[in-house]
Structures are given as C-alpha cells and as structure tokens.
Write an enzyme that holds these catalytic residues in place. Structure first.
Site, PDB file in Angstrom:
ATOM      1  N   CYS B 150       1.033   3.122   4.605  1.00  0.00           N
ATOM      2  CA  CYS B 150       2.246   3.888   4.586  1.00  0.00           C
ATOM      3  C   CYS B 150       2.074   5.283   3.697  1.00  0.00           C
ATOM      4  CB  CYS B 150       3.362   3.090   3.887  1.00  0.00           C
ATOM      5  SG  CYS B 150       2.801   1.916   2.409  1.00  0.00           S
ATOM      6  N   HIS B 243       8.112   6.571  -0.487  1.00  0.00           N
ATOM      7  CA  HIS B 243       7.017   7.038  -1.209  1.00  0.00           C
ATOM      8  C   HIS B 243       6.667   8.494  -1.484  1.00  0.00           C
ATOM      9  CE1 HIS B 243       5.460   3.216  -0.877  1.00  0.00           C
ATOM     10  NE2 HIS B 243       4.511   2.897   0.019  1.00  0.00           N
TER      11      HIS B 243
END
Lengths: 349, 349, 349, 349
Positions: B150, B243
């Site tokens: 990710c 993120h």
C-alpha cells in the site's frame, strides 16, 4: 548558598506554565517574579491562568498567589526566563538584557544572531563565550542566551555523539510533532482527529538553520556554522507531548551500527557538572525494534532525555534512526533552565 | 458483453471486504464466488463477517446471502482476487493459477518473483508481458499478477512522472501509515492513542525492493530493477485510512519546482483506456501549503488517486514533497481490480 | 416549476458550510445569496472560507465564485437560512422577517418564543401554524421558524413514536457529543485528546426546555409545553461528527420492548409528503447489541436519520435506549432545510 | 515488623502489571511470588511480559528477574492478589483459599456470593466479617475477599456519603469508560478512533448488582442488599485510563446542593487507620464547571481517589453529578491492595 532569584516573562502560556512547574523547589533558583501581558498584570497567577492552565498536574501551590507583573525590566530577579511570543519577545528581551538581566530565552527571535549563544549544554557549551562579545557589541550590562526549537534540540542531541566520533556530512529528518508544540489553543481538534497535517509554519527552516549553528565550532571568538547539509520535513500528529523524528545521516568516516549505538550510550559530556536538571543519561538507547514512542518515552529522565532507537543502515545516506523527546520540557522550558544552570556552573552568574 | 465472473479468496478480512464493496455493480466483473478459511466456509457472507465487517458503509446487499466457500481451485469464476494472508497466500494462489485461473493478488508472496508482474497500471503496464513467461516457466494454464504494498503504490505513482521526465537516482521516504493497513483487529487502541509507533514489520524492506521492480524497464522479456537507491522509514499513526509519506528525491537531470508540479499534473497514461476504476487524474496536486492530509484527501477520486503537495527544494537531495493515498482502496483492493481491468483491456482475458 | 431562491446568513461558519453543501442541486431551492459578517462581505465565497472550510469534501463548485454579501435584508431571495452566531442572530433574523423574508433558523435566539415554531417536521408539523400569530403579533410581512439544538432533535425524534403510543412522563438523557457541535476552531485538541469533558455550556438547559416545547400540543392556537420532566447531562467526546445519547424514559402506559421497537420502526409521519431531504426512514433501529455508533451510523440516510438501538428495561424508569444522529446535518443545516421543505409542502411559501 | 509475603495470580495481564507496579516498595507487603498461565511459567517476569507490558513506566527493576510460577496453591506467600481472567479465576481462587491463603481478588467470579465480602474499605469495611462465615461454610483455612468492578467502585465511593447523610432511593448512571478496562489487546483501534461504542458486555448488570451489595447493611451476620434501584448504561470512549460517569440520584431525605458537596468533602472514614494506599481524601470535589476530566483527574492521589464535580439539581430524580476515577488503580489493583491493608489493620492477617 542563597538561591538566585529568577523571573519568567510570558508566564501564562504553555511554556511559561512548564517553567513554573519545573522551577518548583529548584535547588539553585528561586522564582521571585512572574510577568506576562497587560491583560494578566495585576492578577494572581491563579487568576491569570484560569481556564488556560494546560498541564495535567495542577498549578503548583507556591505560584498560585504570586502577583503577575508586566514584562518590564524592573523585576526583582537576576535571570529572566523568556517564554514570550515571537511577536513581542525581540524587544522585551533586549530591554531586559540592556538593564543587566541575564535572559535565557526559548523564543526564536535572537537565536540566529552571531553574538547570541544558541545553546544545548551537552552539545556546544563553549558557545557561551559569545556572551562577552554580545555585551561588548551591544553595550549591555546583561545578555541573552537562547535554546533551539523543540525539534532541533532532540535531533542535535542525537547527532552530536555521531559528529564527534565519525563526522556528519548530511542529515535528513522527517518529524512527527506533538500538539503542545503549537501552544494553546493551538491545533483545533477537528483539524487533527483521524489526521496528520504535513506542515508546520517556519519549522523546517528553523531546524535546518539552527542545527548548523549548534553543531558549529568556536573559532576566533565566533561560532562558525557546521559544514553539513540538513533537510527537514515537518508533520503534526495527534499526540499530546513528544516529538518523534526519523533521521538519516551521511557520515564523514565509516562506522558500524554498533559503533553508533556505543556513541549514543557513552555520551554524557555534562556528567562532571552535576547540573540539577541534567539527565543522568542525555541519550537513552532502546534496543526494541519499536521504540522510541511518544507515549512511552517522552517522560524519560523527567522529560530531559532524548530517546533513540532503530539504528540501522540507510540505502541513501549511511545510517538512520528514530529520536524522540519531550517538546515542552527538554524541548523548551527545561532547556532554558538547563542553559541557566550551565551559566551558573561556568561562572557567568 | 457478458460480465466476467470473478471470485475473492480471503473475502472476510479487511481487504476482502473492500473487494466486495468495490465490485458492487462493476461494469465488467460480476462477483460470483466468495472464498475464505474453513471457519467461514458454508456460512453466508453476512454470517461469516459478523462482528468483523469493518467498513463504515454496511455490507452490500448483493453479497449478504452469498455462500462462502473454501479457497480451493474449483470456484465458478475466471479471475480470483486474492486478499489472503501471506502465510497461506503462496500455495493457494499457485493452485488457482495452475488450474487456469487468473489470480490478481494483493498478497506479498509472489511479488518479487522475476516472472510475476508487480503492477501499477499507470507505472509499468508493459510488465504484464511477464505472464507469458510465467505460464511457460511454470507450465500453468493461468497466471498470477500482483499489486504492490500500500505505501509503495502511492509513492511510485508520484515517482513515475518524475522518473520519466528527469530520471531519479535516490529516494528517501518516511511514512506515516494508517491503522487499517494492519488489518483487523490489528493495532490495539492502547498502543496508538496519543502515540506514534516507529516500526511496521517488513514494511521498509517491501517499499525499498518493490519500488525498484516497479520502476524497472522491460528488456529482453525481463523486468530489470531500476538503478536507484531507495530508503524507507515507516511509522504507524493514529489515522483510520490514508498513508501519508514525506518523500525526497535526487534527480538525474535538473528541474525546477514548476517542472515537477507540471509533471504531476500532466500525468495520465491510462487516459485512453477508460478503465472503469481508473481515476480521471491518478495524481492530484494541491497548491495549499498544508496538503495532502489523510482526512481530506484519502477519498479523492473514490480513493483511487494519489494526492501530492508541498513540492519544494531539499537541501540534501534535490526535491521533496508529500504524497497521500487510500491504503485499502488504491493501496490494495482497488489496485488489484484496476490490474484486472488492465489485463482485460490489453487482451489477457 | 421555477426554483425558490434562498440565501444563507452566516454562510462561512461550519453550519453555513453544511447549508452550502446540502443545497447543491436541491430540487426545490436555488441558492442565490451568501451572506456573512463584514469581514467576508465583498469576497468570493472561496476566499471568504479560505483556511476555514472544514467539511471533508471540497467547496462545491457552484458556490466558489459567488460573492458574499452582508447580512442585510436586501438579499435577492425568498427564504433565508440562518446559521448565525447567537450573539447576532436575534436582531438580524428579525430584520429579515420584518421585511418579508421567511427565515429558517438554526440559531437558538427565537426558539423558545411562544409565537415562533420550534420545528421537527416528523414531530410537530402542526406547530407551523404559529407563524400566523407571529406575523400578526409582530406586524411582520415574513416570519421566523427554528429548528432545535442538535442533541434535542435526535432525542425528540426517538421520543415521538413512544409518546404517541405510550405517553411519556420522564426522560433522562446523558449525551456524548461530537466536536463539530462546537464549531471551528471550537475544542482545542489538547483539551480532548485522551479525554472527555463533562460540560457544554447552556446545552443541558436547551435540551430540557426545547424537548417540552417540541412534544407539546397545539391548543387554541398556542403550543403548550408537554407535561413531562426532562433531565440532561452533556459530555463532549473526541468524535468528529455524530452525537450519541443514552436515554431512559418513564411511560404513561405499559409497553413491552417489542412494542417500543415496533413504534420506532413504523414511525414515518412524513411519508406522504415526499420532501426532498426527508429520510426514507426517520428512525433506523439496529438490532446489534453495540449500535448505534457515531462512526458507523452518523451518515445513515445521508445524515438525516436518527439511529436507535439497545432498547431494554430500565430499573429506575421504564425503558432505556441509545440514539445517535449527525449533529450538523439532521442536527442543524439539514433540519432547517427540511423545515423549509415542510413549509413549502404545506403552502406557507 | 517483617513484611507480609504476597503473590500475584495473573501477574502478566494489565491488572497484574498494576499490582507489580503498586507493590514496589510497599511498606507492609513484600512481593515474593508471581504466578500466571502455563505459557508464562518458568520464564522471568521480564520475558513473560515481553511485548505485553502496557504501563507507561517501565517494568520495575525489582520484578524483572523474578521467576513466574504456575497458579497453584504452593506459592511462598500469605496473601494472593488475583488478577485472573474470569474464566479461570473461580477454581484457582478457591484452591488457594482452601489451602489457607488469603485471596484478595479483582475478578468477578465470587463477588456476589453471600459469604464473600465485596469490599470498598471506605464504604463497607464491616462486611469483612463475612469471612468468618465463609471459612466455616466452606471449611477453608483461608478465605476470599473481592473488590467490585472498576465503574462500580468510583460510583459507590460517591454514593456512600450521600446515602449516609440523606438516604438513596434510586440511582441512574451513564458511564464513559476507558480502554484499559478492556485489557490488552482489548479494543481494536479501528473500532474506537472517532467513535464511541455504546456497549460493554456484562458491565451494566455488574454495576446494578454490586452497588446494592456494597451499600447494603450487615444484619445478623449477613450483608443485606440495599433497598434502592440502580440503572446503568455503559459506553466505551477513546480514553486510555479513567472512567467518567454521569450519575443522578433520588434521595430519601431533602438536601441542598451545598449539603451534598459538604458530604463529599467531609467523607474520610478511614482517616484513623492510616492505611498505606489510602488516599488522604477518598473524594476530591472540584468546583469548576467542567471537571472531573479523565486526563486531568485520573491520577489524583496516585490514582486512589474519586473526583466528583458538577453537583446540580436533576429534573427527574433529585441531584446529578459527574464522578471520575482511575480504573486500573483504584478501580482494580489498588482496590485489592487497599482491601488487604484493611484486613491487616483489622487483624484478619
């Protein structure tokens, strides 16, 4: 020994509150004066901070009834700890120094002036000598010393033993900084809940500039900037206290991971001085893979130590590690008090 | 056009749930099979995820009554999306590929194998060609393609236009990663409230290795690693999704800030393909000094875009910026679906 | 049908922003005017909310270039939605009503005046009739209607079906209220991280008083207060949106748990009117033992529904349950819009 | 005086850790044994809690090298503090008591048995007499005493002075409970970030039942339940430590707000005993409108006091107030230690 009388300018803000807390029962200093803005002047300290006292522990009993005065250079004290806002700190600190006060400031205003020591006692105690030049230059009876920005202090504490042992060419740092660094009310809860803000105004510039001055050497009565490149990226995270920093360094000489850890662990240049606020270990190295953490490590050595962990190879520079420290204790009020203790120990007071 | 039947292996975990959500009403794919561990097999999907459904929106109606099966290569579908745990994904995915299924996997197990495409459609669509070699090498009727970690996906999306325009020598990244990246139950609340954890097991190694493969060129039927150095430091922050990464790059050729922003803004290599899950802009550049932020930018383009901001000079490398993206949509399930869409568009299905 | 022109007074604050968002593409209303304080007047809306836009989604395109005006009764619109601060709302709203505008206000100033409807359409639509008396009493061409406090709305929605079916003698409520209820910047992050604040100024009094008016009956052209006792305790929790409330009630007539759940589930008094902002179910009852939750239920029915759960016996009163709703949508801007839709449907516009 | 040897059963969990911390340098007790599950037995305490030590301060030096044993009644100690999980506590505690150990348990298993004291020293010290009957009934050499659930303790401390002065007929409480109450790993971060969960399994029943036993009077050697109605609604909030409770009471006799505050402030029934863990004030009353708060008040009196605030009229019952206390100190381990101190002072050891 009679204690030295000290005052706090900007006593009602978050850093001012820390000064009040940390000076309680100080073995060398006696808090004799609290000064703040006109709004607060005339009130007891308790009234002045009503609804704004933001430390978890209550207002220390000894300070509650003290009268808050204006920040004018007629305070009954020898040292003035300054926690003033940058928009007023410049002139007020100068006024005090001119009149003979020793000003130990946490404000940014005078940090980068060539004749003002920017000081971390374990790192560049010899920069204190700049005050002679400062007094002469400015024809002042007193003088100003300063401590760095909260993020800079902890990084520089970690860099210093590496610099001493292996030299440093480059430093990259990404910070994850606590809310208390923004003062009060500071960051709105709606802005930070479930969020990170990748920006803190002026912070990256401060870290990049102050680090060079702190790690610079005294030469011919001047503090030369260290010859290294420093790049900082600053982020605000949803943490109350404790700035965490991911740091990478490029060394001048080769070293192993063990060498670096050893440099951290053996670092204790102030040991002999026995300063009251000096941590028994300025750098605590944690072996666990997931340390340091703000919640677990910010209060190490009463908030006066930097905690380091995760030393490992860096594929771009040479080594990387994480460093963590309390931003309003060692990163602000505690730093200024330690600076004053150093002055006393070195005979400047 | 009849829709292509697809299944999900590992349908009950957090990434599996995202697959179920994102495949609802998909124009090309029809979810015909849900597979998970023995514990869940035989239950309806609704029963199987009882107490473990962790998306804010409820379980889509269309999936509630579907029967969950075991992860055996007898599912009635052509494509299998794998959200399996790494400890079982390796063998199960191979079993499916051997039997002729096309496996689009979010698991890390096969990512770094030389004949398995590690794919971000905007970045290295031509790596798809590796599947011919894979089938041949392994004597499989089907094949496996993978999407990266990710954190890697969003960084590589931002690096690609820079690499294309100016070349990249070095990359330093510090991540501040969301809780959902650790799955469920994942991070204990007591470990992250008022805290940051400077460690995510295996993550730094993944980012450093995967980036090289993704940015590498196809040559003689092989994907060569890009010749650059990548260094990653990973932190877990108290954010649900999204993120955030502070990135610095050293370029091969000179560029101005404007050049770099322009490279971000003009990047849209998939435009012509009109893939259903493709964001209209894969990179969104925000001019504000304090963007991107997880809370404000994670859902841009339905979670399929990376948002970039703060392009500025770096005193150690050349430029630095922040990049942010949704970790379980573009960073996981959405990535695997986009990969499958690319395969379809390119005639591999 | 030509759309009705509407304006927003107090368009730049948090509730004002919700109005702008919720009025985008409204089928009956066309946002023609944005008004705010002198500071904002003359700027485009985009400039006026710069740095203060606090919704997750960006400023709607349609409003960005609109010019913000002062809150003076010369706006080109028929309805004025008021999101003004209580310290200015009183006079400004009166000035608009006097000149013939219909004011649908979210402010507290006029809520408790006997000739001003305090309105939740599902609860006391007949109170609209008070506007005739209001116009006459005050010799105004227009009139003011109001919606209740954000906590009151959701509780009263849950109480209404119980009152209708079984009568209510007593209500005890403890609220856990979201940060957005305090506006922006509102609650300082340092005050609420790892904390709950057991106090919200004026809130308990509002809940206790408004509930009686809302549940009161029209009699001889007056809205009598309901004859019940209401006691509220209000707490601020670290949640962005969504007020959660633990409610206990003492009934006038006996009922089983099933009876009460059935009353919730069958409650839909506005069904026939097909108001554009009306939720298809005003109360959603969740069977799970741990619902409703702010994170999972605040956006039910686009934030216009109240979600109820945990109906069970109370050992002090008769039954207790939890109710949850979005505080700035159904609890504020959405409430005022729904009230205006009701007026339109009932022929008051 | 030689110290009394004590052991901890269930020493590795969160409450066990608190026991280890609170027993460091205890003036009356010497920690001689640590016991836990088979998994931990044989390891040093440091190894056994590796990765699971969840207090902010590090593992106390004195306990690190101690060997963890199994929970069998062959420990070298006189008192066993039990922090065992409820699924094993029942039998293990009985086995110890049978063999002559004095068991001071934090587990729920035996709390409601008629011959087992459920004890808060300031509230019902005379219930200690039940141990005579217990030993006789069960033909045991030792005996079991218990402390209540963490939420019950703090509420009952606040109720006791009111009961003594004015009598109590009814109690309504809504709790906002901290994460540490759920143990470790306990609540998943994804479940509680930006959220409140209106449910804690079994908690409401415990509060409702235990309160009656605690406030009941000894009569003919039996502890009668208090004749009052108690209704509890429990919520989990995103707070690390410190349960906050909104409480309403109906009194038997009239009282003013001042009377009630005075009852809180003058409450100190253990004063004469000078127990080492006894807070100098068991109830701290704060005058500020927004106290008590978990962050500011949980550590009052080293976590052993309950803090009360906001006494005011209730429109449904008579008075309402907020009470707050540390859930793993006074609410668990500290409670069991205080109970043991009481036993010692009363001659039961």
């Amino acid at each position: 020994m009679a204690k030295i009388k000290v005052g706090i300018a900007g006593a009602t803000g978050m850093v001012g509150q820390r000064f009040v807390q940390l000076l309680e029962s100080h073995p060398w200093f006696e808090l004799s004066e609290l000064a703040a803005s006109e709004n607060s002047a005339g009130k007891t300290y308790q009234e002045a901070v009503k609804g704004r006292w933001k430390l978890t522990a209550d207002i220390p009993e000894y300070a509650r009834k003290m009268k808050v005065k204006e920040c004018l250079p007629n305070l009954d004290c020898q040292i003035v700890f300054s926690a003033l806002d940058a928009n007023v700190a410049g002139e007020i600190e100068q006024a005090f120094a001119k009149k003979g006060y020793i000003v130990s400031s946490n404000s940014r205003n005078h940090r980068m002036e060539p004749d003002v020591p920017l000081l971390v006692p374990e790192v560049n105690a010899d920069h204190l000598r700049l005050v002679e030049k400062q007094k002469k230059n400015r024809n002042w009876k007193g003088f100003i010393i300063t401590n760095p920005n909260c993020s800079t202090i902890h990084m520089v504490l970690a860099l210093k033993p590496i610099q001493d042992a292996f030299g440093i060419e480059k430093v990259m740092v990404t910070t994850m900084q606590a809310l208390s660094g923004a003062g009060y009310p500071g960051v709105a809860s709606l802005d930070i809940l479930d969020n990170v803000v990748p920006y803190i105004g002026g912070e990256e510039e401060k870290i990049e500039a102050e680090t060079l001055k702190l790690l610079g050497k005294m030469k011919n009565g001047k503090a030369d900037n260290a010859l290294m490149n420093v790049s900082a990226s600053c982020n605000r995270v949803n943490v109350s206290d404790g700035h965490l920093e991911s740091v990478s360094v490029k060394l001048e000489r080769t070293a192993t991971e063990k060498d670096i850890v050893k440099a951290f662990e053996s670092f204790n240049p102030l040991k002999e001085l026995n300063l009251p606020s000096s941590p028994s270990r300025p750098i605590i190295y944690r072996e666990e893979p997931d340390r340091p953490q703000p919640k677990l490590d910010r209060n190490n050595e009463k908030g006066m130590a930097s905690t380091v962990g995760r030393v490992r190879k860096c594929r771009v520079l040479d080594y990387k590690f994480s460093v963590l420290g309390h931003n309003t204790i060692r990163g602000a009020a505690g730093a200024a008090i330690l600076n004053a203790e150093l002055m006393k120990a070195k005979g400047y007071i």
